[in-house]
Design a protein around this motif. Structure first.
Motif, PDB file in Angstrom:
ATOM      1  N   THR A 235       0.824  -1.206   0.000  1.00 19.17           N
ATOM      2  CA  THR A 235       0.000   0.000   0.000  1.00 19.17           C
ATOM      3  C   THR A 235       0.860   1.260   0.000  1.00 19.17           C
ATOM      4  O   THR A 235       0.660   2.161  -0.814  1.00 19.17           O
ATOM      5  CB  THR A 235      -0.901   0.010   1.245  1.00 19.17           C
TER       6      THR A 235
ATOM      7  N   THR B 202       1.920   4.971  -2.592  1.00 20.65           N
ATOM      8  CA  THR B 202       1.767   6.389  -2.280  1.00 20.65           C
ATOM      9  C   THR B 202       2.898   7.140  -2.968  1.00 20.65           C
ATOM     10  O   THR B 202       4.055   6.774  -2.807  1.00 20.65           O
ATOM     11  CB  THR B 202       1.857   6.623  -0.760  1.00 20.65           C
TER      12      THR B 202
ATOM     13  N   PHE C   8       4.960  13.008  -2.109  1.00 18.97           N
ATOM     14  CA  PHE C   8       4.237  13.399  -0.896  1.00 18.97           C
ATOM     15  C   PHE C   8       5.176  13.445   0.302  1.00 18.97           C
ATOM     16  O   PHE C   8       5.182  14.381   1.085  1.00 18.97           O
ATOM     17  CB  PHE C   8       3.107  12.396  -0.589  1.00 18.97           C
TER      18      PHE C   8
ATOM     19  N   ILE D   3       0.454  11.341   6.660  1.00 24.68           N
ATOM     20  CA  ILE D   3       0.318  11.137   5.217  1.00 24.68           C
ATOM     21  C   ILE D   3       0.017   9.677   4.883  1.00 24.68           C
ATOM     22  O   ILE D   3      -0.960   9.374   4.210  1.00 24.68           O
ATOM     23  CB  ILE D   3       1.596  11.587   4.475  1.00 24.68           C
ATOM     24  N   ALA D   4       0.871   8.792   5.396  1.00 23.95           N
ATOM     25  CA  ALA D   4       0.748   7.384   4.977  1.00 23.95           C
ATOM     26  C   ALA D   4      -0.539   6.738   5.488  1.00 23.95           C
ATOM     27  O   ALA D   4      -1.326   6.208   4.703  1.00 23.95           O
ATOM     28  CB  ALA D   4       1.973   6.602   5.446  1.00 23.95           C
TER      29      ALA D   4
ATOM     30  N   PRO E  98      -3.504   7.879   6.750  1.00 23.03           N
ATOM     31  CA  PRO E  98      -4.817   8.303   6.236  1.00 23.03           C
ATOM     32  C   PRO E  98      -5.096   7.821   4.816  1.00 23.03           C
ATOM     33  O   PRO E  98      -6.246   7.703   4.423  1.00 23.03           O
ATOM     34  CB  PRO E  98      -4.729   9.839   6.272  1.00 23.03           C
ATOM     35  N   MET E  99      -4.035   7.514   4.041  1.00 21.40           N
ATOM     36  CA  MET E  99      -4.250   7.037   2.668  1.00 21.40           C
ATOM     37  C   MET E  99      -4.378   5.525   2.612  1.00 21.40           C
ATOM     38  O   MET E  99      -4.532   4.958   1.539  1.00 21.40           O
ATOM     39  CB  MET E  99      -3.094   7.495   1.783  1.00 21.40           C
ATOM     40  N   ALA E 100      -4.285   4.872   3.765  1.00 17.86           N
ATOM     41  CA  ALA E 100      -4.265   3.402   3.769  1.00 17.86           C
ATOM     42  C   ALA E 100      -5.487   2.821   4.463  1.00 17.86           C
ATOM     43  O   ALA E 100      -5.418   1.772   5.085  1.00 17.86           O
ATOM     44  CB  ALA E 100      -2.977   2.906   4.439  1.00 17.86           C
ATOM     45  N   ARG E 101      -6.639   3.501   4.352  1.00 16.30           N
ATOM     46  CA  ARG E 101      -7.854   3.041   5.041  1.00 16.30           C
ATOM     47  C   ARG E 101      -8.241   1.598   4.685  1.00 16.30           C
ATOM     48  O   ARG E 101      -8.476   0.790   5.588  1.00 16.30           O
ATOM     49  CB  ARG E 101      -9.029   3.967   4.732  1.00 16.30           C
TER      50      ARG E 101
ATOM     51  N   GLU F 293      -8.422   0.612  -5.923  1.00 19.00           N
ATOM     52  CA  GLU F 293      -7.508   1.485  -5.181  1.00 19.00           C
ATOM     53  C   GLU F 293      -6.273   0.702  -4.748  1.00 19.00           C
ATOM     54  O   GLU F 293      -5.156   1.187  -4.774  1.00 19.00           O
ATOM     55  CB  GLU F 293      -8.227   2.027  -3.946  1.00 19.00           C
TER      56      GLU F 293
ATOM     57  N   GLY G 178      -0.310   4.588  -8.241  1.00 18.53           N
ATOM     58  CA  GLY G 178       0.009   6.003  -8.031  1.00 18.53           C
ATOM     59  C   GLY G 178       0.104   6.802  -9.289  1.00 18.53           C
ATOM     60  O   GLY G 178       1.173   7.173  -9.695  1.00 18.53           O
TER      61      GLY G 178
END
Lengths: 291, 277
Positions: free
Chosen positions: B159, B163, B167, B185-186, B188-191, B272, B277
């Protein structure tokens, strides 16, 4: 500043690396050393050379257990793999309905093993169980399942075919890596769906499937422990005494840790041989882009 | 090959297969609702004629269920967050590491995945006995501090690798340390991955049958999956009772899965998971 950033990264990795070194790598490696000793988990181990291996090779039960395990692997692993790929192909389409269906086929995989064994003990009950009720309704033969050696082994294979959620997910993810352009090009060239499957889908999936096969060789065998412990305790006539159960009996019933370790080493070697055999069969010319 | 049979047939096949896979659960639940002592049904019974919850009440009379539930809850409450934390940090570390160490540690992690569980039984027993942790719930929890399973580390690695590196570069220029990058950063993008790892970690510890059998000797430390097996010794042919026990330990797991599965099994999440990316 840069150095401290990298230092922090190493710190992030520390629990995982240290923990797995102590809890997984060290035990697995030290087991190999233990295989050449006599050890009951209390006294100091004493060196006995190859004695444990000689005893195991002479033991009919150890040989039977290895045979059971290999037979089980040869039946369960290919069926699980084909099942996972077929279901992934079926459910890979986007669409509202497919999300819940994916969840449905994944469900058996998350049932606690102890509960799963009890459920199948009931499903496979020869007199009152639902499986034989269905088979009877369809006019099919209703075997005694766990009571006969042959059908007992088949029962274990059958049980293992429902817990392929991990394989389905890996195959789904693998399928999504295939660019749609490839299929477009194939269609323009007049290739049918079946041809597209053999020429595009399967080659792209190969590295994923290899990873899955190797992992399954390990996982599916160790997963026989709970059902053989709960449902049959290795019977009838040792037909479901697979390697993990025998290892458990050697170590934790008879406290022959040396013998158990030697048996583990034999299973390591056999698994490694299987892996090498499969790699030779498939040919590892594509570089595996999975990791 | 599916186009020929048409979308309707495809959906129908999918539904049939999903029903087949849910069947063991259905049979478990309907079987658990059957009143005890009733003569067994001669044909297939989809719903008992007189469904009752008495079997569940009987389990609480027969077994010290309160203790088993407390033990199981203690294990997951400590182990699942610990697993999530160590796995996510390790996955992030791995994704940000320079070569050749990234490659080396990846190979190490994949090798870990191939080590069969029985290979560690003997020496882990030794280690736990030296640490005085045999017959303690910490014997079950300990692996959580090593990310639970190497697979979970790999999931986070896959995951985070997707990203965009820019970023993290940008955050670093602004003076963020690795910890801040991971948290702000990391993660929150890996829900979807986090949801999947929570389910897998819960399954790892809540479902665990083998480790309690190997390392727990005192009945007061038993967790639910082992405790429930005592029903088999009490009354091995009382199917409704056994199935009620199975249902009791299965439902929390199924519930958590159904709540979180949308996060990682529906279409957007699956794509997703793959967007490079």
């Amino acid at each position: 500043m840069f150095r401290s950033y990298d230092g922090q990264l190493r710190l992030f990795l520390l629990p995982f690396l240290l923990g797995t070194a102590v809890l997984i790598v060290a035990p697995a490696v030290l087991t190999i050393g233990l295989a050449f000793t006599k050890y009951n988990s209390i006294n100091t181990p004493t060196w006995v050379g190859l004695e444990n291996f000689q005893n195991l090779l002479a033991s009919p039960l150890a040989r039977l257990s290895v045979r059971n395990s290999l037979l089980f692997l040869f039946m369960a692993v290919p069926l699980r793999l084909v099942g996972a790929v077929a279901i992934a192909l079926l459910l890979s389409r986007p669409g509202r309905i497919y999300g819940p269906l994916r969840a449905g086929v994944y469900l058996p995989t998350i049932i606690p093993e102890g509960a799963y064994a009890l459920i199948w003990l009931w499903i496979l009950n020869p007199l009152y169980g639902p499986l034989n009720a269905v088979l009877g309704l369809l006019g099919l033969p209703t075997p005694d399942w766990l009571i006969q050696p042959g059908t007992a082994q088949l029962s274990f294979v059958l049980m293992s075919l429902f817990t392929i959620g991990e394989g389905i997910i890996v195959a789904l993810v693998g399928l999504r890596t295939i660019p749609g352009v490839l299929y477009e090009a194939a269609r323009v060239d007049g290739a049918g769906r079946w041809q597209a499957f053999w020429r595009i889908t399967l080659p792209v999936l190969t590295p994923w499937l290899l990873l899955l096969t190797f992992r399954d060789l390990v996982v599916v065998l160790q997963n026989t422990f709970t059902p053989s412990f709960v449902m049959t305790y290795g019977g009838p006539y040792y037909a479901t005494t697979f390697a993990p159960l025998l290892l458990f009996e050697l170590a934790f019933d008879m406290f022959d840790f040396g013998g158990a370790a030697a048996f583990m080493v034999i299973m390591y070697v056999l698994t490694a041989l299987l892996v090498v055999g499969i790699v030779n069969l498939v040919g590892l010319n594509q570089d595996a882009d999975v990791a | 090959m599916w186009r020929k049979v048409g979308p309707a047939a495809r959906v129908a096949t999918g539904i049939a297969i999903a029903v087949l896979f849910i069947l063991p659960l259905v049979w478990m639940i309907t079987g658990s609702l059957r009143p005890t002592g009733l003569p067994p049904a001669r044909t297939i019974e989809w719903w008992p004629s007189d469904p009752q919850l008495s079997n569940y009440a009987e389990i609480f009379d027969l077994l010290p269920m309160g203790r088993y539930i407390r033990n199981s809850l203690f294990v997951v409450v400590v182990a699942v967050p610990a697993t999530l934390f160590t796995a996510a940090l390790a996955g992030f570390g791995l994704s940000q590491l320079r070569q050749p160490w990234q490659q080396r540690l990846l190979i190490y992690t994949v090798i870990l995945l191939m080590i069969p569980a029985p290979a560690v039984w003997l020496f882990r027993y030794q280690i736990l006995s030296w640490l005085g942790l045999l017959s303690s719930l910490w014997a079950l929890i300990l692996p959580a501090f090593a990310a639970g399973s190497p697979l979970l580390v790999l999931l986070f690695y896959w995951t985070f690798r997707r990203t965009p590196a820019s970023f993290f570069e940008a955050a670093r220029v602004e003076g963020a340390d690795a910890w801040t990058s991971w948290r702000r950063i990391a993660m929150p993008m890996a829900r979807p991955t986090t949801a999947a790892v929570i389910v897998l970690a819960f399954a790892l510890f809540w479902n665990d049958f083998t480790n309690p059998v190997l390392y727990l000797y005192r009945p007061d430390t038993y967790t639910l999956p082992v405790g429930i097996q005592i029903l088999k010794q009490v009354d091995s042919t009382n199917w409704p009772l056994l199935l009620a026990g199975a249902t009791l330990i299965t439902l929390p797991m199924v519930f958590l899965f159904l709540v979180l599965q949308r996060q990682f099994l529906h279409d957007d999440a699956l794509s997703e998971l793959l967007d490079r990316g």
